[in-house]
Scaffold this active site. Structure first.
Site, PDB file in Angstrom:
ATOM      1  N   HIS A  82       0.726  -1.229   0.093  1.00 28.05           N
ATOM      2  CA  HIS A  82      -0.170  -0.019  -0.192  1.00 28.05           C
ATOM      3  C   HIS A  82       0.871   1.299  -0.119  1.00 28.05           C
ATOM      4  O   HIS A  82       1.875   1.342   0.834  1.00 28.05           O
ATOM      5  CB  HIS A  82      -0.787  -0.062   1.251  1.00 28.05           C
ATOM      6  CG  HIS A  82      -2.135   0.747   1.186  1.00 28.05           C
ATOM      7  ND1 HIS A  82      -3.311   0.410   0.630  1.00 28.05           N
ATOM      8  CD2 HIS A  82      -2.250   2.200   1.560  1.00 28.05           C
ATOM      9  CE1 HIS A  82      -4.214   1.447   0.620  1.00 28.05           C
ATOM     10  NE2 HIS A  82      -3.489   2.428   1.100  1.00 28.05           N
ATOM     11  N   ASP A 161     -14.514   2.190   7.124  1.00 25.90           N
ATOM     12  CA  ASP A 161     -13.457   2.994   6.604  1.00 25.90           C
ATOM     13  C   ASP A 161     -13.834   3.740   5.254  1.00 25.90           C
ATOM     14  O   ASP A 161     -13.555   4.861   5.035  1.00 25.90           O
ATOM     15  CB  ASP A 161     -12.090   2.198   5.964  1.00 25.90           C
ATOM     16  CG  ASP A 161     -10.984   3.047   5.229  1.00 25.90           C
ATOM     17  OD1 ASP A 161     -10.537   4.101   5.769  1.00 25.90           O
ATOM     18  OD2 ASP A 161     -10.835   2.723   4.171  1.00 25.90           O
ATOM     19  N   ARG A 168     -13.836  12.251   5.159  1.00 20.93           N
ATOM     20  CA  ARG A 168     -12.668  12.812   5.511  1.00 20.93           C
ATOM     21  C   ARG A 168     -12.361  13.597   3.924  1.00 20.93           C
ATOM     22  O   ARG A 168     -11.711  14.814   4.225  1.00 20.93           O
ATOM     23  CB  ARG A 168     -11.514  11.988   5.704  1.00 20.93           C
ATOM     24  CG  ARG A 168     -11.608  11.296   7.052  1.00 20.93           C
ATOM     25  CD  ARG A 168     -10.484  10.126   7.215  1.00 20.93           C
ATOM     26  NE  ARG A 168      -9.400  10.519   6.922  1.00 20.93           N
ATOM     27  CZ  ARG A 168      -8.327   9.353   6.636  1.00 20.93           C
ATOM     28  NH1 ARG A 168      -8.807   8.464   6.324  1.00 20.93           N
ATOM     29  NH2 ARG A 168      -7.065   9.757   6.337  1.00 20.93           N
ATOM     30  N   SER A 183      -6.843   3.661   8.782  1.00 23.70           N
ATOM     31  CA  SER A 183      -7.725   3.536   7.343  1.00 23.70           C
ATOM     32  C   SER A 183      -6.948   2.435   6.681  1.00 23.70           C
ATOM     33  O   SER A 183      -7.222   1.580   6.330  1.00 23.70           O
ATOM     34  CB  SER A 183      -7.594   4.702   6.530  1.00 23.70           C
ATOM     35  OG  SER A 183      -7.755   4.547   5.451  1.00 23.70           O
ATOM     36  N   LYS A 187      -7.635  -2.235   6.628  1.00 20.42           N
ATOM     37  CA  LYS A 187      -7.954  -2.825   5.209  1.00 20.42           C
ATOM     38  C   LYS A 187      -7.090  -4.090   5.167  1.00 20.42           C
ATOM     39  O   LYS A 187      -7.505  -4.967   4.656  1.00 20.42           O
ATOM     40  CB  LYS A 187      -7.927  -1.635   4.086  1.00 20.42           C
ATOM     41  CG  LYS A 187      -8.822  -0.515   3.922  1.00 20.42           C
ATOM     42  CD  LYS A 187      -8.755   0.159   3.073  1.00 20.42           C
ATOM     43  CE  LYS A 187      -7.778   1.312   3.278  1.00 20.42           C
ATOM     44  NZ  LYS A 187      -8.078   2.539   2.689  1.00 20.42           N
TER      45      LYS A 187
END
Ligand code: URA
Length: 435
Positions: A82, A161, A168, A183, A187
């Protein structure tokens, strides 16, 4: 417990308990907490911050907000990667085929472009036919067959999320270390990743502008991930300048393919892909040292195995793998405008945020999750930092479908380019490795 008391407590900078954080997430999920209260709470977090303990409670509560993949169904050692969001960041497309070709099972849940940053899902959707809307069970079967699947975040995983991120994005509360850490890690935990590779971006094109914030984010994600039983490596990298030369969806797919074909032997895409791949091969014990890992990756690229793995991925997800060779099959902009240097010198810097805005203006990014985007447009940076440029040489190329927008894009890119008379010192791409 009353929602307003949670907001007040956070506004006063006090630490919330596990029960209070669970109550917050439960109230989001049962819809008893209206968006204005959620937004007020998020803003209080942005001003007052959260402790590491609160962030870890928040992450766990977000994981529990939905279903999560049973790790026993997954191949052993499954990996997810990520990035915290950048400009021109196509590293998922270059790194995951290499790791999969090395025998590492990669199940990657990715996002779309949001804010000024790009998203892997949009990039992949520029390949004709490529399906990113996958069921998690199908992704698991695909990983078992070819070691690689990349799909969009599925609805059942960490739905809290999904709700928080959308709010957000429109309330100016994205760039908080605890909110980003929870967040991202929630995940990865929900998707069952055993090994997590994180690219924490830092600079004016990233959500974390300051090195100390990026460092705290990296450490926090590594700590929370480890606490939840996962192996995590985080690399803090510069996002002051776009990563590589292409910014824009199909243009970035082409740059990734050129790298996998062995036609890109230096620059940021090469450096970062190799660094992340080497760290991962060492962590998996596939190679004993950096030199062997480097040679192994070179071999996968030179033998065509890395590109073949990318083709396998594209075919498995319904895409036209020929498009990775014949780029005319990818979305192509109607106009190409080469912008030339007006003076001799060296490129000192290219402002990542301005280039991102320029590409978004062309239609490469979206304001809202539901906006359609133009996969063909973007900017190619013919000259990058540190490179010599002579008057009249092409500095950058705009790929556009609209004349008025081309002009506005040019104005922003002209502002983004800083040309100096002397050769600038090379700025580091990789700041720190946290593991
Ligand atoms: N990427 C995410 O998934 N979440 C964030 O909050 C920021 C980047």
């Amino acid at each position: 417990m009353r929602t307003v008391d949670l907001i007040l407590k956070k506004k006063q900078g006090k630490e919330l308990s596990k029960e209070e954080i669970n109550f917050f997430i439960d109230s989001i999920m049962d819809r008893s907490m209206p968006d204005y209260q959620i937004s007020a709470f998020l803003m209080a977090v942005c001003f007052q911050g959260m402790t590491d303990l609160e962030t870890s409670y928040l992450t766990e509560a977000m994981v529990k907000s939905g279903s999560f993949v049973d790790q026993s169904k997954l191949p052993k050692g499954v990996l997810d990667k990520h990035s915290t969001g950048g400009v021109g960041d196509k590293i998922t497309l270059t790194l995951t085929p290499i790791l999969a070709a090395c025998g590492i099972p990669c199940l990657k849940l990715s996002g779309r472009a949001l804010g000024h940053t790009g998203g892997t899902i949009d990039k992949l959707e520029s390949i004709p036919g490529f399906n990113t809307d996958c069921q998690i069970d199908d992704m698991i079967s695909q990983v078992k067959q070819i070691n690689l699947a990349i799909g969009a975040q599925t609805k059942g995983l960490t739905p809290a999320d999904g709700i928080l991120y959308a709010l957000r994005d429109v309330t100016g509360t994205v760039d908080n270390v605890s909110l980003i850490a929870s967040s991202v890690i929630s995940k990865k935990i929900a998707s069952g990743a055993e090994n997590i590779v994180l690219d924490v971006k830092c600079g004016n094109g990233a959500f974390m502008k300051e090195p100390q914030d990026a460092a705290r984010l990296a450490r926090l994600m590594v700590e929370i991930g480890k606490h939840l039983g996962r192996k995590v490596i985080a690399v803090i990298t510069s996002m002051n300048e776009p990563l590589g030369r292409a910014v824009g969806n199909s243009l970035e797919v082409i740059e990734a393919c050129e790298f996998l074909k062995g036609n890109c032997k230096d620059g940021e895409v090469y450096e970062l892909t190799f660094e992340l791949a080497i760290l991962t091969l060492l962590q998996y014990g596939i190679c004993a040292d950096r030199e062997t890992a480097h040679a192994h990756i070179e071999d996968l690229i030179n033998s065509g195995k890395a590109l073949d793995k990318f083709k396998e991925l594209v075919k498995a997800q319904g895409g036209d793998a020929e498009a990775l060779v014949d780029y005319s099959k990818l979305p192509t902009a109607s106009k190409t405008v080469e912008v030339k240097a007006e003076k001799d010198g060296y490129v000192e810097n290219i402002d990542a945020y301005k280039v991102a805005l320029a590409c978004k203006l062309l239609g490469a990014g979206r304001e809202k999750k539901t906006d359609a985007i133009d996969l063909s447009v973007g900017v190619y940076l013919n000259k990058k930092s540190g490179e010599r440029v002579n008057k009249g040489e092409v500095l950058y190329t705009i790929y556009s479908n609209n004349d008025a927008k081309t002009q506005q894009c040019k104005e922003l890119c002209d502002e983004a380019y800083e040309i100096a008379t002397g050769q600038p010192t090379k700025k580091p791409l990789i700041y720190e490795i946290v593991q």
